[in-house]
Design an enzyme around this catalytic site. Structure first.
Site, PDB file in Angstrom:
ATOM      1  N   LEU A 188      58.494  22.481  31.058  1.00 44.72           N
ATOM      2  CA  LEU A 188      59.921  22.771  30.856  1.00 44.72           C
ATOM      3  C   LEU A 188      60.155  24.186  30.367  1.00 44.72           C
ATOM      4  O   LEU A 188      61.190  24.777  30.603  1.00 44.72           O
ATOM      5  CB  LEU A 188      60.527  21.814  29.823  1.00 44.72           C
ATOM      6  CG  LEU A 188      60.590  20.335  30.158  1.00 44.72           C
ATOM      7  CD1 LEU A 188      61.020  19.529  28.937  1.00 44.72           C
ATOM      8  CD2 LEU A 188      61.568  20.100  31.301  1.00 44.72           C
ATOM      9  N   LYS A 218      56.234  19.572  22.855  1.00 44.07           N
ATOM     10  CA  LYS A 218      55.871  20.965  22.620  1.00 44.07           C
ATOM     11  C   LYS A 218      54.416  20.992  22.169  1.00 44.07           C
ATOM     12  O   LYS A 218      54.078  20.468  21.114  1.00 44.07           O
ATOM     13  CB  LYS A 218      56.791  21.499  21.527  1.00 44.07           C
ATOM     14  CG  LYS A 218      56.591  22.908  21.102  1.00 44.07           C
ATOM     15  CD  LYS A 218      57.823  23.306  20.290  1.00 44.07           C
ATOM     16  CE  LYS A 218      57.567  24.403  19.292  1.00 44.07           C
ATOM     17  NZ  LYS A 218      58.775  24.666  18.485  1.00 44.07           N
ATOM     18  N   ASP A 258      65.993  31.460  12.853  1.00 45.42           N
ATOM     19  CA  ASP A 258      65.849  31.927  14.231  1.00 45.42           C
ATOM     20  C   ASP A 258      66.933  31.299  15.112  1.00 45.42           C
ATOM     21  O   ASP A 258      66.650  30.766  16.190  1.00 45.42           O
ATOM     22  CB  ASP A 258      64.439  31.635  14.755  1.00 45.42           C
ATOM     23  CG  ASP A 258      64.070  32.520  15.951  1.00 45.42           C
ATOM     24  OD1 ASP A 258      64.753  33.548  16.178  1.00 45.42           O
ATOM     25  OD2 ASP A 258      63.117  32.178  16.671  1.00 45.42           O
TER      26      ASP A 258
END
Ligand code: NAG
Ligand code: NAG
Length: 362
Positions: free
Chosen positions: A76, A98, A197
């Protein structure tokens, strides 16, 4: 009292684990071995999750991860940490997995992410469903977001400045929802979470375009009373980093640093383009925050300027003025996220235009 001390002990444990990893990293490059051999650290994480988290994410082994991603078939995305794959849990729920590359070394970001996100439960924050921690093999399993990241929907080179692809209404609702998520992180209870972030790439959209904040790799858990934070060098993303994150002359790193990044992001949503394009060096390029500030200060006609109707104008104006407040160089002049939510949701309130923000990112 009791709950407070449990949380305290847990925070210390996590900090110690992180410190251990950092120290080990600087000593040698054996961090992989370190994680393999000293399983005690794994126990620490699990103990932490058990004590501090109401719904602890499930732990999976690496062969489970391989199975759920169909041997890493459907990629992805990719980040500095490794790759994200599409997967499916045994109960058929779709997930994004992830997988952290082995070179990510000490596991600090992994621990930050598991610790920070495990403390959250909010409709505008991605849910962590599980993780894998097997020697040097680490992975995080999140709910799957079918519409990808916000980045895909806000930049369009061919579009006129200020005509967002998603339309003003949707843009405005997405901005408010992200503000709610961020406000939740900052409000905390015993610990506040700083994301550090915030950027369009880290905002994911579900099937109904409901935005969720993701990627807590740099996140910091901090005690509410703690007034200063030590960051190991400036991190974050150019174009969104608050000035105090890269130079202490501007003040201390705090929740206001996230407010800055949020402001930059919503101005990009308004402009439909990046505020700072690293590839473009021409000074003739307009820096959108300054350009729009000039026009809004002179009470220029936004409808004409941004080519929109009356209803959109009100929404756009709010997003612009709030965005300009958020990117003030002095953290003290930026609103907190709860104030941002109020300003965006307020109906007929006329918000004062802030002073001109200086370009501060390197
Ligand atoms: C991984 O965990 C599953 C259960 O989730 C178990 O059936 C399997 O044997 C484990 N595999 C290894 C290699 O430990
Ligand atoms: C968003 O996701 C839904 C559900 O998967 C899909 O039907 C829709 O086409 C997606 N929209 C866009 C713009 O990709």
């Amino acid at each position: 009292m009791y709950a407070g001390s449990v949380v305290g002990v847990c925070s210390i444990t996590v900090t110690l684990v992180i410190l251990c990893c950092l120290r080990k990293k600087s000593e040698s490059d054996e961090s992989v071995v370190f994680w393999n051999k000293k399983t005690k650290n794994v126990v620490n994480i699990e103990a932490f999750l058990k004590k501090c988290v109401s719904i602890a994410p499930k732990r999976y082994n690496f062969s489970d991860i391989k199975k759920m991603t169909n041997s890493f078939k459907d990629k992805l995305g990719q980040g500095g940490y490794g790759y994200v794959y599409k997967g499916k849990l045994p109960d058929d729920r779709l997930v994004a997995v992830k997988v952290l590359g082995e070179s990510t070394g000490n596991g600090e970001e992994f621990l930050n992410e598991v610790a920070s996100i495990s403390r959250t439960a909010h409709v505008n924050i991605v849910t962590l469903l599980g993780f894998c921690f097997e020697g040097s093999k680490r992975a995080l399993i999140y709910e799957f977001m079918p519409n990808g990241s916000l980045e895909k929907y806000i930049y369009d080179e061919n579009q006129l400045i200020g005509s967002p692809r998603l339309g003003w209404e949707k843009n405005y609702h997405i901005a408010i929802a992200i503000a709610h998520g961020l406000e939740y992180l900052h409000r905390g209870c015993n610990t506040q979470i700083l994301h550090l972030d915030i950027k369009p790439q880290n905002i994911l959209l579900d099937q109904d375009f409901c935005p969720k904040i993701s990627d807590f790799g740099l996140a910091k858990l901090c005690n509410r009373k703690e007034s200063t934070m030590s960051l190991l060098g400036a991190r974050g993303t150019v174009g969104y980093i608050a000035p105090e994150v890269f130079s202490r002359n501007f003040g201390i790193v705090s929740h206001k640093s996230d407010v800055y990044s949020y402001g930059m992001m919503i101005l990009e949503m308004v402009a439909g383009r990046k505020n700072i394009d690293a590839g473009l060096q021409h000074s003739s390029e307009i820096y959108f925050p300054h350009w729009i500030h000039k026009h809004i200060e002179l009470e220029g006609d936004l409808k004409l300027l941004l080519n929109m109707n009356k209803a959109s104008e009100e929404l756009a104006r709010k997003m612009i003025v709030v965005g300009l407040w958020c990117i003030q160089s002095n953290p003290a002049n930026r609103p907190s996220m709860d104030k941002v939510v109020d300003m965006l949701e307020g109906s007929h309130e006329v918000i004062q235009v802030p002073p001109k923000p200086f370009p501060s990112s390197p």
